[in-house]
Design a protein around this motif. Sequence first.
Motif, mmCIF file in Angstrom:
data_model
loop_
_atom_site.group_PDB
_atom_site.id
_atom_site.type_symbol
_atom_site.label_atom_id
_atom_site.label_comp_id
_atom_site.label_asym_id
_atom_site.label_seq_id
_atom_site.Cartn_x
_atom_site.Cartn_y
_atom_site.Cartn_z
ATOM 1 N N CYS A 176 4.516 5.412 -3.241
ATOM 2 C CA CYS A 176 3.239 4.993 -3.749
ATOM 3 C C CYS A 176 3.334 3.561 -3.779
ATOM 4 O O CYS A 176 4.188 2.685 -3.639
ATOM 5 N N ALA A 177 2.031 3.069 -3.682
ATOM 6 C CA ALA A 177 1.977 1.227 -3.575
ATOM 7 C C ALA A 177 2.758 0.771 -4.659
ATOM 8 O O ALA A 177 3.384 -0.095 -4.639
ATOM 9 N N GLU A 178 2.476 1.216 -5.978
ATOM 10 C CA GLU A 178 3.028 0.607 -6.968
ATOM 11 C C GLU A 178 4.683 0.869 -7.187
ATOM 12 O O GLU A 178 5.416 -0.073 -7.119
ATOM 13 N N GLN A 179 5.283 2.019 -6.323
ATOM 14 C CA GLN A 179 6.726 2.099 -6.222
ATOM 15 C C GLN A 179 7.142 1.102 -5.050
ATOM 16 O O GLN A 179 8.343 0.512 -5.119
ATOM 17 N N TRP A 180 6.494 0.816 -3.875
ATOM 18 C CA TRP A 180 6.760 -0.020 -2.931
ATOM 19 C C TRP A 180 6.993 -1.586 -3.734
ATOM 20 O O TRP A 180 7.758 -2.162 -3.413
ATOM 21 N N THR B 28 0.882 -1.345 -0.145
ATOM 22 C CA THR B 28 -0.020 -0.040 -0.217
ATOM 23 C C THR B 28 0.829 1.363 -0.114
ATOM 24 O O THR B 28 1.968 1.180 0.152
ATOM 25 N N ASN B 29 0.189 2.379 -0.266
ATOM 26 C CA ASN B 29 0.923 3.711 0.000
ATOM 27 C C ASN B 29 1.465 3.829 1.598
ATOM 28 O O ASN B 29 0.667 3.334 2.366
ATOM 29 N N ASP B 30 2.846 3.939 1.657
ATOM 30 C CA ASP B 30 3.407 3.901 2.940
ATOM 31 C C ASP B 30 4.538 4.850 2.969
ATOM 32 O O ASP B 30 5.140 5.384 1.895
#
Length: 164
Positions: free
Chosen positions: A77-81, A43-45
Amino acid sequence: MAITEKDKEFLRIIDEMEPSAHCLRANIAAAIVKDGKILVKHTNDWHPEYDCTKIGCIRDKMKIKSGQRREICYGLCAEQWCLSIAAKEGIPVKGATIYCTKHPCRVCASLIAESGIKRVVYQEGYPEVIPHFDILKDRGITVEVGPNIEYPEDVNPTLKNWSI
């Protein structure tokens, strides 16, 4: 390609993850899937060193509008994580699908394009999308809108609200 029951299953998984996002501005979740298996999800974190519940959201403090000045944010962002975990763990994502609760922002779209992911399935639009810059389309990546999966009645519906 039409949205399948398997797609809906992965969307349900990220939909259930979305309320657990730590970001104070946006509840967003993503999962990278290949050959019917979730490779990574997140998730976004924020980074562990910068707990926004303790230090506050820098973008809120600076009264920055949604979709602007993402570069000063303490989080990812969630995608970046997902992409960074895959890189760290040596998990190949080439040819995979990424499922996102929101359309990827421009930075995430660029990272997705460079990663070799071939399909993006998202549930809701993103206020920052610029029609003249669509790296996903320009790279031939399939982008599809999937349905929002309803939360169980016992989940607070305000958790679904988001602001970027």
